[in-house]
Design an enzyme around this catalytic site. Sequence first.
Site, PDB file in Angstrom:
ATOM      1  CD  GLU A  91      55.574  48.553  91.031  1.00 53.73           C
ATOM      2  OE1 GLU A  91      55.471  47.321  90.795  1.00 53.73           O
ATOM      3  OE2 GLU A  91      54.701  49.161  91.608  1.00 53.73           O
ATOM      4  CG  ASP A 130      53.817  49.700  95.232  1.00 50.09           C
ATOM      5  OD1 ASP A 130      54.435  48.861  94.672  1.00 50.09           O
ATOM      6  OD2 ASP A 130      52.697  49.632  95.645  1.00 50.09           O
TER       7      ASP A 130
HETATM    8  C1  GLC Z   1      53.864  46.415  93.612  1.00 51.06           C
HETATM    9  C2  GLC Z   1      54.626  45.618  94.406  1.00 51.06           C
HETATM   10  C3  GLC Z   1      53.935  44.359  94.639  1.00 51.06           C
HETATM   11  C4  GLC Z   1      52.703  44.597  95.305  1.00 51.06           C
HETATM   12  C5  GLC Z   1      51.826  45.535  94.558  1.00 51.06           C
HETATM   13  C6  GLC Z   1      50.755  45.951  95.427  1.00 51.06           C
HETATM   14  O1  GLC Z   1      53.842  45.995  92.427  1.00 51.06           O
HETATM   15  O2  GLC Z   1      56.088  45.398  93.696  1.00 51.06           O
HETATM   16  O3  GLC Z   1      55.052  43.556  95.482  1.00 51.06           O
HETATM   17  O4  GLC Z   1      52.253  43.311  95.611  1.00 51.06           O
HETATM   18  O5  GLC Z   1      52.756  46.706  94.101  1.00 51.06           O
HETATM   19  O6  GLC Z   1      51.178  46.726  96.551  1.00 51.06           O
END
Ligand code: GLC
Length: 557
Positions: A243, A201
Amino acid sequence: MTDPLWFKDAVFYELHVKAFHDGNGDGIGDFRGLIEKLDYLEWLGVTCLWLLPFFPSPLRDDGYDVANYVSIAPDYGSLEDFREFLDEAHKRGMRVIVDLVLNHTSDQHPWFQEARSSPQSAKRDYYVWSDTDKRYQKARIIFIDTEKSNWTWDPVAQAYYWHRFFSHQPDLNYDNPVLQQAMLDIMSFWLDQGLDGFRCDAVPYLFEREGTICENLPETHAYLKKIRKRIDEAYQGRILLAEANQWPADVRPYFGEGDEFHMAFHFPLMPRLFLGVRSEDWHPIVDMFTHTPPIPDNCQWCLFLRNHDELTLEMCAGEERDYMYYAYARDPLMRRNIGIARRLAPLLDNDRRKIELLNSLVFTLPGSPIIYYGDEIGMGDNVHLGDRNGVRTPMQWSADRNGGFSKTDPSKLYLPAISDSVYGFNVTNVESQRQAPHSLLHWMRQMIARRKQQPAFGRGALTFLRPKNDRVLAHIREHGGNLLLLVHNLAGSAQSVDLDLGPFEGRVPVELLGGSRFPVISKRPYVLSLAPYGFYWFNLEQKPGDDLSYGMEGSVL
Ligand code: GLC
Ligand code: CA
């Protein structure tokens, strides 16, 4: 030994345990419920599951606010349940990855509680503290609709703490080697359970440096390479998926020299697929690939249409962003942060042709596709629910109470099930679509199966044909002498297209779904007609095969 590059051929499926199936009837999905639905996922044909965070959490960011990294939230089950789930998934040939939330914890995490309690505490240095809220001013605010600053004053600590997301999510301090090691150990804990990898993440934000935007810093890449090193040394065949919601040139370094991430989501491509079909023009899609640098051979893009977040428009600026809002979110209720909080089917006006077309694009462009749970049956959303909850409602299994998700009283569900007259569980559900051979669900299953038969989709080189008719996107995928021709009509009207297939003269396009042979390719432009939003997947076969004889014909009595 299994192929360490398995992820290149994989079809991913993203789900939240909470939202999938409730095994004990308390209104919240759990691992026991999920185990019962593994046969369904196997039947669908997906090969790797991505589970959203299932760790203990105050759930102020749906679990991305982790309060304990090495445990399971009691609502979802126990560690034994998790292990059983993992075994059962593996038995069915499915792999499993989960979220690794590296950047921040919940403010309820014992680390933060200890850190704030005293400047002398051993955990103080796990987080980023400051006497002023003026440091790192160049860093943008990500959640602009809820946060005003990346610093929040903590009255207990008597200091400001740094956070890139919600103010209840303090950022971890990666300048601290002890914290670095702690996160590596957490990773090993899950890999030792048999997990197949992580969706990591928010990776661009691990380090902060004055004078920079505090994204994609060299220090961040250096740490991520350490994570990869641990995987390569001790956990062969497991994967890291990044991500990083960034422009392709900035995502490219996350693959390193094949020594950082195995995979990364292609964020900027996603809105261009929606733009392409809405503007009936292949340029936005093809242009995105000209901006996409090549990646090392042992790496792969992950392509998606929707996920658990808003359809992010962070990688669209100016006119493109305005157009996306105009085209897909006219009602302000549909907007969240910089994006659109809707599911695939409602975004596409529940038009089966457009849903199939866009899915066909993510199945055929370079990368591995990922399907968001419920989108395989065209589930709807509920824009009246807060945050991104509108796209996180219970999976719709049948027309039974709560859509077959839970036996509980409907008022006890973690979120209300969709019940409107188009997308509600009465009409849109797995059971009815399994019974209808021409349902979206059967179509998805068939396309997944077809894709898996052609390694060129996951591994092949890409060439766009750029026809004059800019409503028709045509591309070639080539792998080991195998040639696929993919032609998509992005328009809502029938189209004819001339393709220059000269280099493939003598080959015969064989349509992959029905097996029909098309006229042999010559030097002349190859003319195809396409129905509105229609598309073809062709295998360009080497030689016209000998005519097969059937039945009595040709037999010598
Ligand atoms: C990522 C996740 C999202 C979350 C963010 C903060 O972007 O996909 O759902 O709110 O991280 O943790
Ligand atoms: Ca439950």
